[in-house]
Every structure is written in structure tokens, then in C-alpha cells.
Design a protein around this motif. Sequence first.
Motif, PDB file in Angstrom:
ATOM      1  N   UNK A   1     -12.695  18.012   6.838  1.00  0.00           N
ATOM      2  CA  UNK A   1     -13.433  18.415   5.654  1.00  0.00           C
ATOM      3  C   UNK A   1     -12.654  18.256   4.366  1.00  0.00           C
ATOM      4  N   UNK A   2     -11.359  18.022   4.471  1.00  0.00           N
ATOM      5  CA  UNK A   2     -10.536  17.864   3.276  1.00  0.00           C
ATOM      6  C   UNK A   2     -10.518  16.406   2.813  1.00  0.00           C
ATOM      7  N   UNK A   3     -10.405  16.229   1.510  1.00  0.00           N
ATOM      8  CA  UNK A   3     -10.163  14.909   0.933  1.00  0.00           C
ATOM      9  C   UNK A   3      -8.698  14.876   0.528  1.00  0.00           C
ATOM     10  N   UNK A   4      -7.961  13.952   1.122  1.00  0.00           N
ATOM     11  CA  UNK A   4      -6.507  13.967   0.967  1.00  0.00           C
ATOM     12  C   UNK A   4      -5.981  12.701   0.308  1.00  0.00           C
ATOM     13  N   UNK A   5      -4.996  12.893  -0.559  1.00  0.00           N
ATOM     14  CA  UNK A   5      -4.211  11.772  -1.066  1.00  0.00           C
ATOM     15  C   UNK A   5      -3.087  11.562  -0.060  1.00  0.00           C
ATOM     16  N   UNK A   6      -3.124  10.445   0.646  1.00  0.00           N
ATOM     17  CA  UNK A   6      -2.202  10.203   1.753  1.00  0.00           C
ATOM     18  C   UNK A   6      -1.179   9.132   1.374  1.00  0.00           C
ATOM     19  N   UNK A   7       0.086   9.495   1.489  1.00  0.00           N
ATOM     20  CA  UNK A   7       1.158   8.525   1.288  1.00  0.00           C
ATOM     21  C   UNK A   7       1.367   7.783   2.598  1.00  0.00           C
TER      22      UNK A   7
ATOM     23  N   UNK B   1       0.850  -1.195   0.000  1.00  0.00           N
ATOM     24  CA  UNK B   1       0.000   0.000   0.000  1.00  0.00           C
ATOM     25  C   UNK B   1       0.882   1.241   0.000  1.00  0.00           C
ATOM     26  N   UNK B   2       0.645   2.142  -0.940  1.00  0.00           N
ATOM     27  CA  UNK B   2       1.497   3.318  -1.046  1.00  0.00           C
ATOM     28  C   UNK B   2       0.711   4.606  -0.844  1.00  0.00           C
ATOM     29  N   UNK B   3      -0.339   4.824  -1.652  1.00  0.00           N
ATOM     30  CA  UNK B   3      -1.109   6.057  -1.562  1.00  0.00           C
ATOM     31  C   UNK B   3      -2.600   5.751  -1.547  1.00  0.00           C
ATOM     32  N   UNK B   4      -3.320   6.391  -0.633  1.00  0.00           N
ATOM     33  CA  UNK B   4      -4.754   6.164  -0.490  1.00  0.00           C
ATOM     34  C   UNK B   4      -5.480   7.504  -0.437  1.00  0.00           C
ATOM     35  N   UNK B   5      -6.786   7.485  -0.683  1.00  0.00           N
ATOM     36  CA  UNK B   5      -7.607   8.690  -0.599  1.00  0.00           C
ATOM     37  C   UNK B   5      -8.459   8.622   0.661  1.00  0.00           C
ATOM     38  N   UNK B   6      -8.398   9.681   1.461  1.00  0.00           N
ATOM     39  CA  UNK B   6      -9.072   9.684   2.758  1.00  0.00           C
ATOM     40  C   UNK B   6      -9.827  10.994   2.960  1.00  0.00           C
ATOM     41  N   UNK B   7     -11.047  10.904   3.466  1.00  0.00           N
ATOM     42  CA  UNK B   7     -11.800  12.090   3.876  1.00  0.00           C
ATOM     43  C   UNK B   7     -11.538  12.325   5.361  1.00  0.00           C
ATOM     44  N   UNK B   8     -11.023  13.500   5.680  1.00  0.00           N
ATOM     45  CA  UNK B   8     -10.619  13.805   7.056  1.00  0.00           C
ATOM     46  C   UNK B   8     -11.827  14.285   7.863  1.00  0.00           C
ATOM     47  N   UNK B   9     -12.029  13.651   9.012  1.00  0.00           N
ATOM     48  CA  UNK B   9     -13.205  13.933   9.834  1.00  0.00           C
ATOM     49  C   UNK B   9     -12.913  14.872  11.001  1.00  0.00           C
TER      50      UNK B   9
ATOM     51  N   UNK C   1      -4.267  17.597  -1.761  1.00  0.00           N
ATOM     52  CA  UNK C   1      -5.573  17.927  -1.184  1.00  0.00           C
ATOM     53  C   UNK C   1      -6.504  18.324  -2.325  1.00  0.00           C
ATOM     54  N   UNK C   2      -7.672  17.668  -2.424  1.00  0.00           N
ATOM     55  CA  UNK C   2      -8.579  17.956  -3.536  1.00  0.00           C
ATOM     56  C   UNK C   2      -9.604  19.029  -3.197  1.00  0.00           C
ATOM     57  N   UNK C   3      -9.939  19.198  -1.936  1.00  0.00           N
ATOM     58  CA  UNK C   3     -10.849  20.281  -1.538  1.00  0.00           C
ATOM     59  C   UNK C   3     -10.307  20.920  -0.260  1.00  0.00           C
ATOM     60  N   UNK C   4      -9.665  22.046  -0.429  1.00  0.00           N
ATOM     61  CA  UNK C   4      -8.960  22.698   0.673  1.00  0.00           C
ATOM     62  C   UNK C   4      -9.930  23.320   1.674  1.00  0.00           C
ATOM     63  N   UNK C   5      -9.686  23.076   2.956  1.00  0.00           N
ATOM     64  CA  UNK C   5     -10.508  23.666   4.014  1.00  0.00           C
ATOM     65  C   UNK C   5     -10.272  25.175   4.066  1.00  0.00           C
ATOM     66  N   UNK C   6     -11.317  25.969   4.343  1.00  0.00           N
ATOM     67  CA  UNK C   6     -11.156  27.433   4.396  1.00  0.00           C
ATOM     68  C   UNK C   6     -10.229  27.885   5.519  1.00  0.00           C
ATOM     69  N   UNK C   7     -10.016  27.032   6.504  1.00  0.00           N
ATOM     70  CA  UNK C   7      -9.146  27.387   7.630  1.00  0.00           C
ATOM     71  C   UNK C   7      -7.666  27.162   7.330  1.00  0.00           C
ATOM     72  N   UNK C   8      -7.354  26.567   6.190  1.00  0.00           N
ATOM     73  CA  UNK C   8      -5.956  26.275   5.850  1.00  0.00           C
ATOM     74  C   UNK C   8      -5.220  27.545   5.433  1.00  0.00           C
ATOM     75  N   UNK C   9      -3.983  27.675   5.904  1.00  0.00           N
ATOM     76  CA  UNK C   9      -3.106  28.777   5.510  1.00  0.00           C
ATOM     77  C   UNK C   9      -1.737  28.199   5.157  1.00  0.00           C
ATOM     78  N   UNK C  10      -0.895  29.022   4.552  1.00  0.00           N
ATOM     79  CA  UNK C  10       0.458  28.580   4.226  1.00  0.00           C
ATOM     80  C   UNK C  10       1.318  28.574   5.488  1.00  0.00           C
ATOM     81  N   UNK C  11       2.048  27.500   5.748  1.00  0.00           N
ATOM     82  CA  UNK C  11       2.926  27.469   6.925  1.00  0.00           C
ATOM     83  C   UNK C  11       4.091  28.435   6.769  1.00  0.00           C
ATOM     84  N   UNK C  12       4.613  28.907   7.899  1.00  0.00           N
ATOM     85  CA  UNK C  12       5.724  29.859   7.878  1.00  0.00           C
ATOM     86  C   UNK C  12       7.063  29.173   7.604  1.00  0.00           C
TER      87      UNK C  12
END
Length: 229
Positions: free
Chosen positions: A34-40, A1-9, A56-67
Motif C-alpha cells: 500500500x505504500x508508494x516508495x522512492x527506491x534506490x 538507474x538510481x532511484x525509482x518510484x514503486x507502489x508496493x503490492x 515513503x510518500x504514503x505510510x501504511x498504518x501497520x508501519x512502526x518505528x524499528x527498535x
Amino acid sequence: MNEITVEIQKLVNGGQGLGLYQGKPVFAWNTLPGETAAVKVAKEKKNYLEGIAVGISNTAPERIDPKEEHYLSCGPWQIMRFAYENYWKRKIAKETFKKIGGLELPEAVLVVGQDLFGYRNKIEYGFYTDKSSNKLQFAFHRRGSAELSPIDTCLLAKGNINKAAINILDRLNKAKVGAANLKSLILRSNRDGQVLVSLLVTNKNFKMEPDVIINDILIGFHIYYSNSP
């Protein structure tokens, strides 16, 4: 198993997102609810999977760029707005106390810090030798890997901790000390901003005069030999 698609709860302790894959819990870094992620997948156990989101296929509105580029190694909460981070930390604390101790905590006792950066009074840096310059650099382990990633310093540490760390690094470079002789540098700061340093080395004969580097910030410097992995 290498990469899977997961809906984050939801988020769990440490800042990982939690979802399900074929009925099995998946703990994924770099994800938000709320995000659907391709997880390695980095770790596959009988009862759960662990990995890092590589898409990430649908980015959560709370996401920002890390510093920081190395945020997964030190502060995975950097990918979300500060208020959202505090919301989840309160929620996780309440759930933990209820699950383990059967306690219902009132909101009044859940106090969170107000500093996004420069609040940690302890940090541990590894070492890495840059092949092109042959100079020593600080490093963190990449999340989910034994591989070292070179960094400058970490923004989460108090300012005087990083000043002291750079002081030590400069002196190690002037002495042409290689990463093979070193294990890590541990720095702790008190409320007055004074820093105590422990340098862990792999060479029993390593020496560095402490009186040369003690100043108004550095109040203590100790060298310890360590042969542990």
C-alpha cells in the motif's frame, strides 16, 4: 538507474516489498503493501530490480518505528506491527507450499512464534575497528552493500548469546586484537541457554586460551582459521 518510484503490492519471503516498475518486478527493503516508495536501486538484473526505500510518500498504518538502527541487516520485519508480520509470514508460507508442492496448508499447521526479540539461537557478528577509540566493535554488513556498519549487539539474539559475545569482545579488546586479524564470531545457544562459540580468524598464528573464558554460559570455544572472502 538510481532511484525509482514503486507502489508496493505485497510482501515476499525475507520481508521485502514487491512492486512493478515499467512491468519489471521490484523487490524493495523497508516497504509495506500500500505504500508508494522512492527506491534506490542496488541491483539491476534482466528480469528484476532490487533496492532499498529511501522515502515513503504514503505510510501504511501497520508501519512502526524499528527498535534497532541496523534492522535492515538483521530483521527487516521490525518496521511492522507484530500481528501484521505474522499475517504475512503465514500468507507467504501458504503461497510457497502451494507454488512449489501444490499443497493447500490449513491454518492449524502454520505456527508462529510469540517473541518479538531474543528468540534467535544463532547469530554471526562481523568485526569493525573504531578509528577514534581504536577499539574493536561488532558489525553487520549494510543491506545491499559490502560495507560494515558497527553495532553493539542484536536484540533478536537470545540474551545469553549476547552476554557471551560481549565477554569475547572485551577479551579481544584487552588483548588489543584488530579487526584485520578477525573474520567473524558465530554463537549458538541450546535450550538451557548455554552457548557454543566459534571465532573465525584470518591470522594462522592467532591464539586465545579457551580455558580463560569458559564459564556457566560459555560451554565451548573454538578458533578456526579462514582465508575465504
